[in-house]
Design a protein around this motif. Structure first.
Motif, PDB file in Angstrom:
ATOM      1  N   GLU A  94       0.805  -1.255   0.003  1.00 44.37           N
ATOM      2  CA  GLU A  94      -0.093  -0.091   0.119  1.00 44.37           C
ATOM      3  C   GLU A  94       0.813   1.287   0.035  1.00 44.37           C
ATOM      4  O   GLU A  94       1.912   1.190   0.844  1.00 44.37           O
ATOM      5  CB  GLU A  94      -0.995  -0.025   1.262  1.00 44.37           C
ATOM      6  N   TYR A  95       0.361   2.132  -0.841  1.00 43.41           N
ATOM      7  CA  TYR A  95       1.163   3.547  -0.983  1.00 43.41           C
ATOM      8  C   TYR A  95       0.527   4.739  -0.905  1.00 43.41           C
ATOM      9  O   TYR A  95      -0.686   4.868  -1.492  1.00 43.41           O
ATOM     10  CB  TYR A  95       2.227   3.268  -1.979  1.00 43.41           C
ATOM     11  N   TYR A  96       1.085   5.843  -0.527  1.00 42.81           N
ATOM     12  CA  TYR A  96       0.311   6.897  -0.728  1.00 42.81           C
ATOM     13  C   TYR A  96       0.798   7.457  -2.008  1.00 42.81           C
ATOM     14  O   TYR A  96       2.118   7.373  -2.494  1.00 42.81           O
ATOM     15  CB  TYR A  96       0.573   8.049   0.452  1.00 42.81           C
ATOM     16  N   HIS A  97       0.033   8.160  -2.643  1.00 41.52           N
ATOM     17  CA  HIS A  97       0.583   8.785  -4.026  1.00 41.52           C
ATOM     18  C   HIS A  97       1.498   9.620  -3.860  1.00 41.52           C
ATOM     19  O   HIS A  97       2.577   9.516  -4.730  1.00 41.52           O
ATOM     20  CB  HIS A  97      -0.946   9.548  -4.675  1.00 41.52           C
ATOM     21  N   THR A  98       1.687  10.458  -3.024  1.00 44.03           N
ATOM     22  CA  THR A  98       2.652  11.354  -2.513  1.00 44.03           C
ATOM     23  C   THR A  98       3.963  10.599  -2.598  1.00 44.03           C
ATOM     24  O   THR A  98       5.232  11.012  -2.926  1.00 44.03           O
ATOM     25  CB  THR A  98       2.697  12.178  -1.372  1.00 44.03           C
ATOM     26  N   ASP A  99       4.019   9.327  -2.197  1.00 44.33           N
ATOM     27  CA  ASP A  99       5.292   8.515  -1.893  1.00 44.33           C
ATOM     28  C   ASP A  99       5.922   7.981  -3.245  1.00 44.33           C
ATOM     29  O   ASP A  99       7.113   7.576  -3.340  1.00 44.33           O
ATOM     30  CB  ASP A  99       5.093   7.316  -1.027  1.00 44.33           C
ATOM     31  N   LEU A 100       4.896   7.924  -4.194  1.00 50.35           N
ATOM     32  CA  LEU A 100       5.187   7.310  -5.391  1.00 50.35           C
ATOM     33  C   LEU A 100       5.501   8.370  -6.488  1.00 50.35           C
ATOM     34  O   LEU A 100       6.569   8.105  -7.334  1.00 50.35           O
ATOM     35  CB  LEU A 100       4.146   6.544  -6.077  1.00 50.35           C
ATOM     36  N   ILE A 101       4.951   9.589  -6.365  1.00 51.14           N
ATOM     37  CA  ILE A 101       5.368  10.774  -7.478  1.00 51.14           C
ATOM     38  C   ILE A 101       6.650  11.071  -7.600  1.00 51.14           C
ATOM     39  O   ILE A 101       7.228  11.399  -6.399  1.00 51.14           O
ATOM     40  CB  ILE A 101       4.134  11.912  -7.139  1.00 51.14           C
ATOM     41  N   GLY A 102       7.117  10.946  -8.496  1.00 49.72           N
ATOM     42  CA  GLY A 102       8.593  11.597  -8.494  1.00 49.72           C
ATOM     43  C   GLY A 102       9.439  10.302  -8.795  1.00 49.72           C
ATOM     44  O   GLY A 102      10.790  10.559  -8.984  1.00 49.72           O
ATOM     45  N   LEU A 103       9.228   9.141  -8.298  1.00 44.20           N
ATOM     46  CA  LEU A 103      10.196   7.980  -8.341  1.00 44.20           C
ATOM     47  C   LEU A 103      10.500   7.774  -9.761  1.00 44.20           C
ATOM     48  O   LEU A 103       9.784   7.992 -10.779  1.00 44.20           O
ATOM     49  CB  LEU A 103       9.431   6.718  -7.631  1.00 44.20           C
ATOM     50  N   ALA A 104      11.870   7.282  -9.870  1.00 45.73           N
ATOM     51  CA  ALA A 104      12.352   6.915 -11.084  1.00 45.73           C
ATOM     52  C   ALA A 104      11.399   5.600 -11.512  1.00 45.73           C
ATOM     53  O   ALA A 104      11.248   4.780 -10.944  1.00 45.73           O
ATOM     54  CB  ALA A 104      13.837   6.580 -10.934  1.00 45.73           C
ATOM     55  N   ALA A 105      11.214   5.544 -12.910  1.00 45.67           N
ATOM     56  CA  ALA A 105      10.518   4.163 -13.348  1.00 45.67           C
ATOM     57  C   ALA A 105      11.806   3.536 -14.314  1.00 45.67           C
ATOM     58  O   ALA A 105      12.215   4.061 -15.270  1.00 45.67           O
ATOM     59  CB  ALA A 105       9.372   4.247 -14.234  1.00 45.67           C
ATOM     60  N   VAL A 106      11.856   2.197 -14.146  1.00 48.60           N
ATOM     61  CA  VAL A 106      12.974   1.646 -14.813  1.00 48.60           C
ATOM     62  C   VAL A 106      12.311   0.096 -15.451  1.00 48.60           C
ATOM     63  O   VAL A 106      11.235  -0.282 -14.484  1.00 48.60           O
ATOM     64  CB  VAL A 106      14.098   0.972 -14.025  1.00 48.60           C
ATOM     65  N   THR A 107      12.647  -0.542 -16.473  1.00 51.04           N
ATOM     66  CA  THR A 107      12.134  -1.675 -16.980  1.00 51.04           C
ATOM     67  C   THR A 107      12.664  -2.798 -16.023  1.00 51.04           C
ATOM     68  O   THR A 107      13.650  -2.705 -15.091  1.00 51.04           O
ATOM     69  CB  THR A 107      12.512  -1.951 -18.308  1.00 51.04           C
ATOM     70  N   THR A 108      12.126  -3.861 -16.066  1.00 51.67           N
ATOM     71  CA  THR A 108      12.561  -4.998 -15.518  1.00 51.67           C
ATOM     72  C   THR A 108      13.922  -5.488 -15.863  1.00 51.67           C
ATOM     73  O   THR A 108      14.657  -6.254 -15.068  1.00 51.67           O
ATOM     74  CB  THR A 108      11.800  -6.316 -15.852  1.00 51.67           C
ATOM     75  N   ASP A 109      14.380  -4.815 -16.773  1.00 53.28           N
ATOM     76  CA  ASP A 109      15.976  -4.987 -17.364  1.00 53.28           C
ATOM     77  C   ASP A 109      16.712  -3.950 -16.658  1.00 53.28           C
ATOM     78  O   ASP A 109      17.963  -3.796 -17.070  1.00 53.28           O
ATOM     79  CB  ASP A 109      16.115  -5.010 -18.680  1.00 53.28           C
ATOM     80  N   GLY A 110      16.264  -3.168 -16.117  1.00 55.70           N
ATOM     81  CA  GLY A 110      17.095  -1.963 -15.385  1.00 55.70           C
ATOM     82  C   GLY A 110      17.215  -0.575 -16.317  1.00 55.70           C
ATOM     83  O   GLY A 110      17.738   0.348 -15.966  1.00 55.70           O
ATOM     84  N   ARG A 156      12.483   4.199  -6.692  1.00 54.03           N
ATOM     85  CA  ARG A 156      12.235   3.516  -8.060  1.00 54.03           C
ATOM     86  C   ARG A 156      11.072   2.682  -8.022  1.00 54.03           C
ATOM     87  O   ARG A 156      10.773   2.054  -7.031  1.00 54.03           O
ATOM     88  CB  ARG A 156      13.234   2.897  -8.868  1.00 54.03           C
ATOM     89  N   VAL A 157      10.370   2.437  -9.192  1.00 57.99           N
ATOM     90  CA  VAL A 157       9.459   1.382  -9.285  1.00 57.99           C
ATOM     91  C   VAL A 157       9.885   0.551 -10.609  1.00 57.99           C
ATOM     92  O   VAL A 157      10.536   1.139 -11.513  1.00 57.99           O
ATOM     93  CB  VAL A 157       7.951   2.029  -9.649  1.00 57.99           C
TER      94      VAL A 157
END
Length: 187
Positions: A94-110, A156-157
């Motif tokens: 479970e996550y608050y939106h504010t905790d996720l916004i701004g995180l780096a997004a990477v593929t499963t390959d990095g 990151r996500v």
């Protein structure tokens, strides 16, 4: 100042004594009374819930210092926030939106994809919006199948990009738009 989290939105005036319709975004609608003063988005105005009662799909609330319909009407549309640290801890996954916004997004390959821009819910489940390094914005289901890892400490996500969407004609599909928001979602 710490991150602010939107917990409610003031709606139209209700009656003649300063009450308003109040839409809450908390698991327990009455939790807005336990957070202390609620803030406007810019943090310059404070609102303290004096009374609240349940209505069909919202609360009917009064705020301290608001006693007339005219005063209540001027509040319509104001979003109410609290500091992130006033909110209860989240459960695992479970996550608050504010905790996720701004995180780096990477593929499963990095491979870097971009940054988390927003989390939306249009009624069919949560959607994660990624602002890519290049190309169009990605809107993907926020499910374990598509987002197998959220690493808050690592900032990151991890995104498993869908290969194809069932029923789509590849020549007319819009990259990054996923229609099956519930697919792969845990109960």
């Amino acid at each position: 100042m710490s991150a602010l989290v939107c917990v409610a939105r003031i709606g139209a005036a209700h009656g003649v004594r300063g009450a308003v319709k109040l839409w809450t975004f908390t698991e327990d609608p009455f939790a807005v009374r336990r957070y202390g003063p609620l803030l406007s988005k810019d943090g310059k105005r404070q609102f303290e819930v004096a009374t609240a009662r349940e209505a069909k799909d919202h609360l009917v609330a009064t705020f301290k210092g608001v006693t007339t319909r005219d005063e209540a009407e001027r509040l319509n549309g104001i979003e109410l926030y609290v500091a992130r640290e006033k909110l209860p801890a989240t459960d695992e996954d479970e996550y608050y939106h504010t905790d996720l916004i701004g995180l780096a997004a990477v593929t499963t390959d990095g491979e870097p994809l971009g940054r988390v821009l927003a989390i939306h819910n249009f009624g069919a489940g949560d959607i994660i919006e990624i602002a890519p390094l290049k190309g169009a914005t990605l809107l993907l289901p926020f499910s374990n199948a598509v987002v197998p890892e959220v690493d808050l400490k690592g900032g990151r996500v991890v995104i498993e990009l869908p290969q194809e969407i069932e029923g789509d004609d590849p020549s007319t599909s819009r990259p990054g738009l996923v229609r099956k928001a519930q697919e792969g979602r845990d109960p």
